[in-house]
Write a protein that holds these residues in place. Structure first.
Motif, PDB file in Angstrom:
ATOM      1  N   GLY A 128      44.381  51.374  -5.655  1.00  0.00           N
ATOM      2  CA  GLY A 128      43.847  52.185  -4.558  1.00  0.00           C
ATOM      3  C   GLY A 128      44.248  51.671  -3.185  1.00  0.00           C
ATOM      4  O   GLY A 128      43.567  51.927  -2.186  1.00  0.00           O
ATOM      5  N   ASN A 129      45.354  50.927  -3.117  1.00  0.00           N
ATOM      6  CA  ASN A 129      45.772  50.357  -1.829  1.00  0.00           C
ATOM      7  C   ASN A 129      46.322  51.440  -0.907  1.00  0.00           C
ATOM      8  O   ASN A 129      46.904  52.416  -1.377  1.00  0.00           O
ATOM      9  CB  ASN A 129      46.868  49.307  -2.040  1.00  0.00           C
ATOM     10  CG  ASN A 129      46.298  47.990  -2.501  1.00  0.00           C
ATOM     11  OD1 ASN A 129      45.154  47.666  -2.201  1.00  0.00           O
ATOM     12  ND2 ASN A 129      47.081  47.240  -3.251  1.00  0.00           N
ATOM     13  N   PRO A 130      46.185  51.255   0.413  1.00  0.00           N
ATOM     14  CA  PRO A 130      46.840  52.205   1.333  1.00  0.00           C
ATOM     15  C   PRO A 130      48.350  52.034   1.233  1.00  0.00           C
ATOM     16  O   PRO A 130      48.831  50.947   0.897  1.00  0.00           O
ATOM     17  CB  PRO A 130      46.334  51.753   2.706  1.00  0.00           C
ATOM     18  CG  PRO A 130      45.984  50.310   2.538  1.00  0.00           C
ATOM     19  CD  PRO A 130      45.532  50.141   1.113  1.00  0.00           C
ATOM     20  N   GLN A 131      49.097  53.110   1.536  1.00  0.00           N
ATOM     21  CA  GLN A 131      50.567  52.991   1.490  1.00  0.00           C
ATOM     22  C   GLN A 131      51.078  52.180   2.675  1.00  0.00           C
ATOM     23  O   GLN A 131      52.143  51.580   2.606  1.00  0.00           O
ATOM     24  CB  GLN A 131      51.206  54.372   1.512  1.00  0.00           C
ATOM     25  CG  GLN A 131      51.012  55.113   0.210  1.00  0.00           C
ATOM     26  CD  GLN A 131      51.784  56.419   0.181  1.00  0.00           C
ATOM     27  OE1 GLN A 131      52.431  56.789   1.158  1.00  0.00           O
ATOM     28  NE2 GLN A 131      51.721  57.117  -0.923  1.00  0.00           N
ATOM     29  N   ARG A 288      40.915  39.869  -6.263  1.00  0.00           N
ATOM     30  CA  ARG A 288      40.178  40.647  -7.261  1.00  0.00           C
ATOM     31  C   ARG A 288      38.730  40.918  -6.855  1.00  0.00           C
ATOM     32  O   ARG A 288      38.059  41.756  -7.440  1.00  0.00           O
ATOM     33  CB  ARG A 288      40.183  39.915  -8.630  1.00  0.00           C
ATOM     34  CG  ARG A 288      41.551  39.773  -9.233  1.00  0.00           C
ATOM     35  CD  ARG A 288      41.928  40.876 -10.201  1.00  0.00           C
ATOM     36  NE  ARG A 288      41.820  42.230  -9.695  1.00  0.00           N
ATOM     37  CZ  ARG A 288      42.784  42.888  -9.050  1.00  0.00           C
ATOM     38  NH1 ARG A 288      43.930  42.317  -8.803  1.00  0.00           N
ATOM     39  NH2 ARG A 288      42.605  44.123  -8.655  1.00  0.00           N
ATOM     40  N   LEU A 289      38.210  40.171  -5.866  1.00  0.00           N
ATOM     41  CA  LEU A 289      36.794  40.297  -5.535  1.00  0.00           C
ATOM     42  C   LEU A 289      36.543  41.257  -4.375  1.00  0.00           C
ATOM     43  O   LEU A 289      35.412  41.444  -3.968  1.00  0.00           O
ATOM     44  CB  LEU A 289      36.231  38.913  -5.154  1.00  0.00           C
ATOM     45  CG  LEU A 289      36.458  37.782  -6.160  1.00  0.00           C
ATOM     46  CD1 LEU A 289      35.912  36.474  -5.618  1.00  0.00           C
ATOM     47  CD2 LEU A 289      35.797  38.106  -7.489  1.00  0.00           C
ATOM     48  N   LYS A 290      37.607  41.855  -3.838  1.00  0.00           N
ATOM     49  CA  LYS A 290      37.489  42.655  -2.603  1.00  0.00           C
ATOM     50  C   LYS A 290      36.679  43.928  -2.823  1.00  0.00           C
ATOM     51  O   LYS A 290      36.555  44.418  -3.949  1.00  0.00           O
ATOM     52  CB  LYS A 290      38.877  43.026  -2.087  1.00  0.00           C
ATOM     53  CG  LYS A 290      39.665  43.950  -2.993  1.00  0.00           C
ATOM     54  CD  LYS A 290      40.983  44.344  -2.366  1.00  0.00           C
ATOM     55  CE  LYS A 290      41.749  45.337  -3.220  1.00  0.00           C
ATOM     56  NZ  LYS A 290      42.516  44.759  -4.291  1.00  0.00           N
ATOM     57  N   GLY A 291      36.179  44.444  -1.696  1.00  0.00           N
ATOM     58  CA  GLY A 291      35.534  45.752  -1.730  1.00  0.00           C
ATOM     59  C   GLY A 291      36.575  46.847  -1.625  1.00  0.00           C
ATOM     60  O   GLY A 291      37.665  46.725  -2.176  1.00  0.00           O
ATOM     61  N   ARG A 292      36.262  47.900  -0.841  1.00  0.00           N
ATOM     62  CA  ARG A 292      37.165  49.055  -0.769  1.00  0.00           C
ATOM     63  C   ARG A 292      38.485  48.685  -0.090  1.00  0.00           C
ATOM     64  O   ARG A 292      38.474  48.141   1.015  1.00  0.00           O
ATOM     65  CB  ARG A 292      36.485  50.175   0.021  1.00  0.00           C
ATOM     66  CG  ARG A 292      37.141  51.532  -0.134  1.00  0.00           C
ATOM     67  CD  ARG A 292      36.244  52.606   0.457  1.00  0.00           C
ATOM     68  NE  ARG A 292      36.155  52.513   1.919  1.00  0.00           N
ATOM     69  CZ  ARG A 292      37.059  53.034   2.753  1.00  0.00           C
ATOM     70  NH1 ARG A 292      38.104  53.674   2.291  1.00  0.00           N
ATOM     71  NH2 ARG A 292      36.891  52.914   4.054  1.00  0.00           N
ATOM     72  N   PRO A 293      39.644  48.952  -0.748  1.00  0.00           N
ATOM     73  CA  PRO A 293      40.923  48.640  -0.096  1.00  0.00           C
ATOM     74  C   PRO A 293      41.171  49.571   1.089  1.00  0.00           C
ATOM     75  O   PRO A 293      40.824  50.747   1.026  1.00  0.00           O
ATOM     76  CB  PRO A 293      41.972  48.902  -1.191  1.00  0.00           C
ATOM     77  CG  PRO A 293      41.233  49.291  -2.412  1.00  0.00           C
ATOM     78  CD  PRO A 293      39.808  49.585  -2.045  1.00  0.00           C
ATOM     79  N   SER A 294      41.747  49.046   2.155  1.00  0.00           N
ATOM     80  CA  SER A 294      42.043  49.878   3.333  1.00  0.00           C
ATOM     81  C   SER A 294      43.043  49.136   4.212  1.00  0.00           C
ATOM     82  O   SER A 294      43.242  47.920   4.061  1.00  0.00           O
ATOM     83  CB  SER A 294      40.773  50.138   4.143  1.00  0.00           C
ATOM     84  OG  SER A 294      40.299  48.919   4.666  1.00  0.00           O
ATOM     85  N   SER A 295      43.632  49.900   5.156  1.00  0.00           N
ATOM     86  CA  SER A 295      44.546  49.286   6.123  1.00  0.00           C
ATOM     87  C   SER A 295      43.803  48.231   6.932  1.00  0.00           C
ATOM     88  O   SER A 295      44.336  47.164   7.240  1.00  0.00           O
ATOM     89  CB  SER A 295      45.112  50.370   7.045  1.00  0.00           C
ATOM     90  OG  SER A 295      45.752  49.787   8.145  1.00  0.00           O
ATOM     91  N   SER A 296      42.529  48.515   7.261  1.00  0.00           N
ATOM     92  CA  SER A 296      41.787  47.552   8.074  1.00  0.00           C
ATOM     93  C   SER A 296      41.508  46.272   7.289  1.00  0.00           C
ATOM     94  O   SER A 296      41.503  45.183   7.867  1.00  0.00           O
ATOM     95  CB  SER A 296      40.531  48.227   8.632  1.00  0.00           C
ATOM     96  OG  SER A 296      39.391  47.562   8.244  1.00  0.00           O
ATOM     97  N   LEU A 297      41.322  46.374   5.962  1.00  0.00           N
ATOM     98  CA  LEU A 297      41.137  45.149   5.175  1.00  0.00           C
ATOM     99  C   LEU A 297      42.411  44.293   5.222  1.00  0.00           C
ATOM    100  O   LEU A 297      42.359  43.072   5.346  1.00  0.00           O
ATOM    101  CB  LEU A 297      40.784  45.492   3.715  1.00  0.00           C
ATOM    102  CG  LEU A 297      40.636  44.310   2.766  1.00  0.00           C
ATOM    103  CD1 LEU A 297      39.554  43.351   3.230  1.00  0.00           C
ATOM    104  CD2 LEU A 297      40.339  44.776   1.340  1.00  0.00           C
TER     105      LEU A 297
END
Ligand SMILES: [Zn+2]
Length: 380
Positions: A128-131, A288-297
């Motif tokens: 679910g990573n951003p492109q 592996r422990l991250k929350g929602r994937p996003s550009s800001s993350l």
């Protein structure tokens, strides 16, 4: 059975919407194959291709740009490699920042920002990573691709059940597409082995003395905030770590395990006898422990689950609520470059390499990356 009836108008509308969807998804797919522009500083001497060193790579998805900065004074030659793993953005951004800011003074500097160019053309499945991720600059956002750890299966398929890499180590099948398991490569191997062989050829033909491979790891991975060194670079790495610690930058030393084969920090040193360092910074966006994937993350590196994991003592780095932003990770890579080149000049003065223009690590950490990057092109 009840017949479903539609009007010619609704059928036409359906076809039009389906066509529109195809156009947008096709454009998005093709965009992933178009690398974002890099704006070299005028001090750039030339842009070569990896295919210049291994012609079998020419016009393939594995060919990639090599930016060359030649110094007026004679010295050692440096190779800086980013994008071995395209899901580790600090490697790409550190090398882009170098290309856009430096001028070589002594020795020649070779920079590969997208070592596995094919890995930048797709995303890791089921993540679910951003492109893309965006870095703010005073003139607007600069956008960069977030790719995959592995070569695109469109370019290299199928994976074997078990992969025997060039030094003869058996690995799981998909590691055949992991550039950092394929060294020293094979001239007639599959695409990832060809890329590895092309980089070895560059090291040999350009008489590289020292090479730095920029990576990132998940904060729960033990080899982190670290310099991994080949045994022929132990003294250099130790001196650089002392330099960094004196500047208040905590970094650990990890010896390249002799039995772990196919990696840059092992094979570049064994095969070409050059000094090799691999640098790791903590990247929450591929843990592996991250929350929602996003550009800001990716860019801000803030994640409440990692902050909680740190409080529970599960991580190998301090990780507070403020996170570990990309600017801080790139600043660590820049500080390590300075410390390594300073140490090299002390240990082997005739191989000294000097550049000017590289932003000081502390400035990048304080002011962010955007003020040092070239403004984006309009409309990108
Ligand atoms: Zn990596």
């Amino acid at each position: 059975m009840k017949e479903i009836k539609g009007t010619p108008g609704s059928a036409a509308l359906f076809l039009f919407l389906a066509g529109l969807l195809c156009v947008f998804s096709g454009k998005s797919f093709l965009d992933m194959h178009r690398p974002e522009p890099i704006f070299p500083r005028p001090g750039l001497s030339e842009i070569k291709k990896l295919g210049d060193y291994l012609p079998a790579l020419q016009d393939s998805a594995g060919d990639t740009d090599v930016y060359v900065f030649r110094g007026k004074e004679k010295g050692g030659n440096l190779l800086a490699v980013g994008g071995t793993h395209p899901n580790e953005p600090a490697g790409l951004v550190t090398t882009v920042l170098l290309i856009e800011t430096i001028r070589a003074v002594r020795g020649d500097i070779f920079i590969i920002p997208r070592a596995n160019a094919s890995g930048f053309t797709h995303s890791d499945p089921q993540e679910g990573n951003p492109q893309r991720f965006s870095i703010s600059t005073p003139a607007g956002p600069r956008r960069f691709r977030l790719g995959s750890r592995l070569t695109n299966p469109v370019d290299q398929w199928p994976d074997p059940a078990v992969y025997m890499n060039p030094p003869g180590q058996k690995l799981s099948g998909n590691e055949a597409r992991n550039l950092n398991r394929c060294y020293p490569g094979r001239a007639k191997g599959h695409l990832t082995e060809k890329i590895a062989f092309g980089i070895m050829e560059l090291i040999r033909k350009e008489k590289i003395d020292i090479a730095i491979d920029f990576h990132e790891s998940a904060p729960e991975y033990p080899v982190i905030n670290a310099i991994v060194f080949h045994e022929n670079s132990a003294e250099l790495a130790a001196l650089a770590v002392m330099e960094l610690q004196a500047a208040g930058i905590e970094i650990r030393l990890e010896a390249s395990p002799v039995g772990l084969r196919g990696l840059s920090h092992r094979e570049w040193g064994d095969e070409a006898g050059i000094k090799v360092l691999l640098l790791e910074t903590p990247n929450a966006s591929h843990g592996r422990l991250k929350g929602r994937p996003s550009s800001s993350l990716v860019v801000e590196g803030r994640d409440k689950f990692y902050a909680r994991a740190a409080r529970l003592g599960w991580l190998f780095v301090p990780f507070g609520e403020e996170g570990i932003p990309l600017s801080q990770r790139v600043a660590r890579h820049l500080a390590a470059i300075s410390a390594l080149l300073k140490s090299l000049a002390e240990l082997e003065p005739d191989k000294a390499i000097a550049m000017e223009g590289m932003p000081p690590s502390a400035d990048v950490q304080q002011k962010g990356l955007g003020v040092f990057l070239h403004p984006p092109l309009k409309g990108t």
